[in-house]
Design a protein around this motif. Structure first.
Motif, short mmCIF file in Angstrom:
data_model
loop_
_atom_site.label_atom_id
_atom_site.label_comp_id
_atom_site.label_asym_id
_atom_site.label_seq_id
_atom_site.Cartn_x
_atom_site.Cartn_y
_atom_site.Cartn_z
N UNK A 19 0.85 -1.18 0.00
CA UNK A 19 0.00 0.00 0.00
C UNK A 19 0.89 1.23 0.00
N UNK A 20 0.33 2.37 -0.37
CA UNK A 20 1.10 3.61 -0.29
C UNK A 20 0.75 4.35 0.99
N UNK A 21 1.48 5.41 1.24
CA UNK A 21 1.22 6.20 2.46
C UNK A 21 2.43 6.24 3.38
N UNK A 22 3.26 5.21 3.25
CA UNK A 22 4.51 5.19 4.02
C UNK A 22 4.29 5.26 5.52
N UNK A 23 5.25 5.83 6.20
CA UNK A 23 5.15 5.94 7.65
C UNK A 23 4.05 6.90 8.08
N UNK A 24 3.83 7.91 7.27
CA UNK A 24 2.85 8.92 7.67
C UNK A 24 1.47 8.30 7.84
N UNK A 25 1.18 7.27 7.05
CA UNK A 25 -0.14 6.63 7.14
C UNK A 25 -0.37 6.02 8.52
N UNK A 26 0.71 5.76 9.25
CA UNK A 26 0.56 5.15 10.57
C UNK A 26 0.37 6.20 11.67
N UNK A 27 0.71 7.45 11.36
CA UNK A 27 0.65 8.48 12.38
C UNK A 27 -0.78 8.77 12.79
N UNK A 28 -0.88 9.33 14.01
CA UNK A 28 -2.20 9.77 14.46
C UNK A 28 -2.36 11.24 14.14
N UNK A 29 -1.84 12.09 15.02
CA UNK A 29 -1.93 13.54 14.77
C UNK A 29 -0.56 14.03 14.31
N UNK A 66 1.40 -3.08 10.24
CA UNK A 66 0.87 -1.72 10.17
C UNK A 66 0.60 -1.16 11.56
N UNK A 67 0.24 -2.03 12.49
CA UNK A 67 0.03 -1.60 13.87
C UNK A 67 1.29 -1.79 14.71
N UNK A 68 2.41 -1.92 14.04
CA UNK A 68 3.68 -2.08 14.73
C UNK A 68 3.62 -3.22 15.75
N UNK A 69 2.94 -4.28 15.37
CA UNK A 69 2.89 -5.46 16.22
C UNK A 69 1.92 -5.37 17.38
N UNK A 70 1.15 -4.27 17.48
CA UNK A 70 0.23 -4.13 18.60
C UNK A 70 -1.10 -4.85 18.37
N UNK A 71 -1.30 -5.32 17.13
CA UNK A 71 -2.52 -6.09 16.89
C UNK A 71 -2.13 -7.33 16.09
N UNK A 72 -3.08 -8.22 15.92
CA UNK A 72 -2.82 -9.44 15.17
C UNK A 72 -3.73 -9.46 13.95
N UNK A 73 -3.24 -10.06 12.91
CA UNK A 73 -4.02 -10.11 11.69
C UNK A 73 -4.09 -11.55 11.18
N UNK A 74 -4.73 -11.72 10.02
CA UNK A 74 -4.79 -13.03 9.37
C UNK A 74 -3.66 -13.11 8.35
#
Ligand code: FES
Lengths: 650, 168
Positions: free
Chosen positions: A176-186, A265-273
């Motif tokens: 996906x695109x968006x890079x690191x910024x896509x993970x930021x909150x504010x 994408x959640x830096x390991x804080x969540x689990x996915x399939x």
């Protein structure tokens, strides 16, 4: 007996050269050489009056060769070539002697420096006599651009080129695109939510008719030169048919690996399939199958629940990697950064203590669509009562990276604000000194100070666990006190580092890296966007750590460079190339094996080698290997180099 | 006497990495001995034995060749050809009586200004130990020069042929 009329100009560069090299003496000595008809020294040769002086002498005194002893030719050779051309002399009838970078700036002893400068100028005089006029080659430009990296700066660059009406190939390694910024909150200092400002741009990329987006892709080969690159891209299989996938996520819910794989994408804080949608706003919004964890792909043993769940019949396990080849005029590198792995600094307990997290994890945590739905929580699910933010983890530290990562002070202040905003916790910031350099940044810092955050001036030295509680140990340099502050959570604000594959990318593209490992610009101040390879430009954190405004600005700047090439329709390429004297060529074919660019072919009729000058890049390796001495490299031929060697050693 | 000996070194540097590295030593205002005279080539692969011999013939006490690190050559692998030629050149130089201290081939990147200065410093020191270069073969050096250059090229070429498939 003198054939030439040479003008020699010795630049003082203010006191940069003249403070060490006795320019008047060099000028006087060089003036004694027969063919030198003009020898002058001047304060600033590159200034208008300096250039005018040279031009006038060419016209009035009929100079046919010019030597300029000044700064590095890497700096001003094009400037002076233009000056010669302005006076009707071919720009290649110039030779520069580098008496600043190679003499005055590196030599203590003034006499030694003057002697050295004089030898370099003598070498230049000997060489320039043998110079020949060379016409610069102009080649047409392919009006397409390749942008490598789909983070904010790559997106910005791609959109601008596309909006100007030109085709862009946007290549992204991730799905996906968006890079690191896509993970930021504010985002600081205005606290806009990152997704709110980034998502529209990502959508534009997805919808632009001029942008061809390739995710899960990497550049494996670059051939050609400015205006005419051929880029080979490898696209990894996604095992999903993009045309069919609707991005509904049914496969993810059905996957039997559901909630078992740490989500990047959640830096390991969540689990996915193993089959999953990277994040809700992902562009492209298509499922991905993770070939490292998919049971079917790894062990061929699976019930294929995803296939059954997919109403669109989009899953295709027979997909293979695809190789694409793109012809482009220029390349914009926007590959971004990696976050310093805090485990490399074990004193902070990252990876050991559950409540020590890094900045990006905190961003995910505070993000409303993140793993905790925006709640700041400890590992046990409760809210922290006190939080520490440690600056400069892996930055400004001899053991890791000497440089300052630039964004961490501001993001740390932002973290403090967000903690205050989300819960009641006390916040302690441990900083070396506060660098709030941008527009509105200091104001933001002031605002957060008023929110009651405790700022401790001193680098957090260690995070320990004492009686089950985290304790930050630091020396408070304002109070001159050693402090141990117990907290519930520690946020490590880690360095921005060159990406792990930076070396490989630099080699594939043929560009340099600076000492810190980031890609190197042509000039750190005056040309921070171009590389030393014409037609390859830099944007964003791959050049050095930067914040979002600077990344966006550089993305636009890189786009402007690409558009400028397209607008001109043609580019000048280095006229330096090799040619073969067929009289002397013995047809031994050694040169053919030496040429990386396959520019040399044997003429089957004459049995002599021939060089295709359009393909030749002028490195001269063939000339060095020709046993018959039949190959001449323009501007670097044997006679010129031998004369220069003779001169500098005289 | 030899205390005052200041060796003359010719440096042949590739344009893209090493020349830029030497420039960086300048912009960083690092000081190193003034004994080196730098000549630029586009790629270290351009350096042929004739240039090196010419330097000794013209009174150099040492010759330094520097290019981009392997893998970083602006022309993909010109420096790999340099790397292959170096031992041959070194052997030839020893054969005609030129001490190994006098010839060095190194890699300096555009970010290694400090390294460049150190290399020059070290080389000056090493050459001071062996003293000034006296043309051991006297005028003969001129005579053998072409011969030597040609044989060096041939040797390099032979190696080259071994390593690549020629012809089309
Ligand atoms: S360009 Fe530096 S060694 Fe080839």
């Amino acid at each position: 007996m003198s054939d030439h009329k040479i003008g020699v100009y010795v630049c003082h560069c203010g006191s940069n050269i003249n403070g060490v090299v006795n320019c008047a003496k060099v000028t006087e000595e060089i003036g004694k050489i027969g063919e030198v008809v003009v020898a002058k020294d001047y304060k600033y040769m590159c200034s208008d009056p300096g250039q005018e002086m040279i031009k006038n002498d060419i016209k009035e005194k009929g100079l046919d060769r010019v030597v300029i002893a000044a700064c590095s030719p890497r700096m001003h050779e094009p400037t002076f070539r233009r000056a010669l051309e302005g006076a009707g002399l071919n720009g290649y009838l110039l030779e520069m002697a580098n008496i600043r970078e190679h003499v005055s700036w590196v030599t203590k002893d003034k006499e030694e420096a003057t002697k050295k400068a004089l030898s370099l100028v003598k070498g230049a005089v000997k060489r320039v006599k043998l110079h020949e006029p060379i016409e610069e080659r102009e080649v047409p430009v392919t009006n397409t651009t390749l942008v490598l990296g789909g983070g904010i700066s790559g997106i910005q660059a791609a959109l601008q080129v596309a909006e100007a009406g030109h085709k862009v190939y946007l290549i992204e390694q991730k799905q996906y695109i968006g890079g690191n910024m896509a993970k930021f909150d504010k985002t600081f200092p205005t606290l806009d939510c990152a997704a709110c400002i980034l998502t529209p741009k990502m959508v534009d990329v997805g919808q632009s008719p001029n942008i061809e987006l390739y995710t899960s892709s990497e550049v494996i080969k670059v051939d050609g030169y400015v205006g005419n690159f051929t880029v080979t891209v490898r696209e990894k299989p996604r095992y999903i048919n993009h045309d069919k996938c609707t991005g509904c996520g049914d496969c993810a819910s059905a996957c039997i690996m559901k909630n078992r794989i740490p989500h990047e994408f959640d830096e390991g804080l969540s689990k996915r399939s193993a089959a999953y949608i990277p994040f809700p706003q992902a562009v492209p919004l298509k499922a991905v199958i993770d070939d490292g964890n998919c049971l079917f792909l790894t062990r061929k043993k699976c019930t294929l629940a995803c296939v059954k769940a997919c109403g669109a019949k989009a899953i295709n396990f027979n997909q293979h990697e695809t190789i694409h080849e793109f012809k482009v005029g220029s390349i914009i590198l926007a590959t971004g950064f990696d976050l310093f792995d805090a485990k490399r600094a074990p004193q902070y307990g990252y990876g050991r203590y559950a409540n020590v997290i890094n900045g990006l994890q905190f961003e995910r945590m505070t993000n409303a669509s993140g793993p905790t739905s925006g709640h700041i929580t400890l590992a046990d699910g409760t809210e922290p009562k006190s939080v520490a933010v440690i600056h400069c983890v892996g930055s400004r530290d001899e053991n890791y990276n000497k440089y300052c990562s630039r964004v961490c002070c501001m993001s740390s202040v932002k973290f403090a604000h967000l903690v205050k905003d989300h819960c009641d916790a006390e916040v302690y910031e441990f900083y070396i000194d506060m660098r709030t350099f941008g527009k509105g940044y200091e104001e933001f810092y002031n605002r957060v100070q008023e929110e009651g955050v405790h700022f401790v001036r001193g680098k957090g030295a260690e995070v320990a666990q004492i009686d089950g509680r985290l304790v930050v140990i630091a020396e408070d340099t304002l109070l001159g006190q050693y402090r141990e502050i117990p907290v519930d959570m520690v946020i490590l604000n880690t360095a921005l580092e060159p990406r792990v594959d930076a070396e490989k990318v630099a080699q594939t593209l043929g560009i340099s890296r600076s000492g810190d490992g980031f890609f190197m610009e042509s000039h750190i101040k005056l040309d921070p966007v171009t590389t030393t390879t014409d037609g390859i430009y830099l944007a964003g954190c791959c050049q050095s750590p930067k914040d979002i405004p600077d990344s966006v600005a550089q993305g636009s700047a890189a786009a402007a460079q690409s558009l400028a090439i397209i607008a001109t329709g043609k580019v000048k390429i280095s006229p330096i190339s090799a040619s073969i004297d067929s009289e002397q060529c013995a047809g031994c074919r050694i040169c053919i094996g030496l040429c990386t660019y396959r520019a040399i072919k044997l003429n089957e009729e004459t049995l002599r080698a021939e060089i295709n000058e359009a393909v030749c890049k002028g490195c001269g390796t063939c000339a060095a290997g020709c046993p018959s001495g039949a190959i001449r490299v323009s501007h670097f031929n044997d006679d010129q180099l031998l004369a220069q060697i003779e001169g500098v050693l005289a | 006497m030899s205390d005052n000996f200041e060796p003359k070194i010719l440096g042949i540097l590739c344009n893209w990495c090493s020349y830029a590295g030497a420039d960086l030593a300048g912009t960083s205002r690092l000081k190193y001995p003034a004994n080196i005279r730098i000549v630029k080539v586009m790629c270290s692969g351009r350096v042929e034995p004739t240039l090196i011999l010419k330097a000794f013939q013209e009174g150099a006490d040492g010759v330094l060749i520097s290019g981009c690190h392997p893998g970083d050559c602006h022309y993909v692998d010109g420096n790999i050809k340099t790397l292959r030629r170096t031992p041959l050149v070194a052997r030839l130089l020893t054969q005609i009586g030129i001490e190994p201290e006098r010839f060095k081939q190194v890699w300096v990147s555009a970010s290694e200004g400090e390294k460049f200065g150190k290399i020059v410093e070290q080389m000056v020191e090493d050459i001071k130990k062996v003293g000034p270069y006296q043309k051991k073969m006297g005028d003969q050096l001129d005579v053998v020069m072409h011969e030597v250059a040609a044989s060096a090229k041939e040797a390099a070429a032979a190696e080259e042929k071994g390593g690549s498939n020629c012809g089309s």
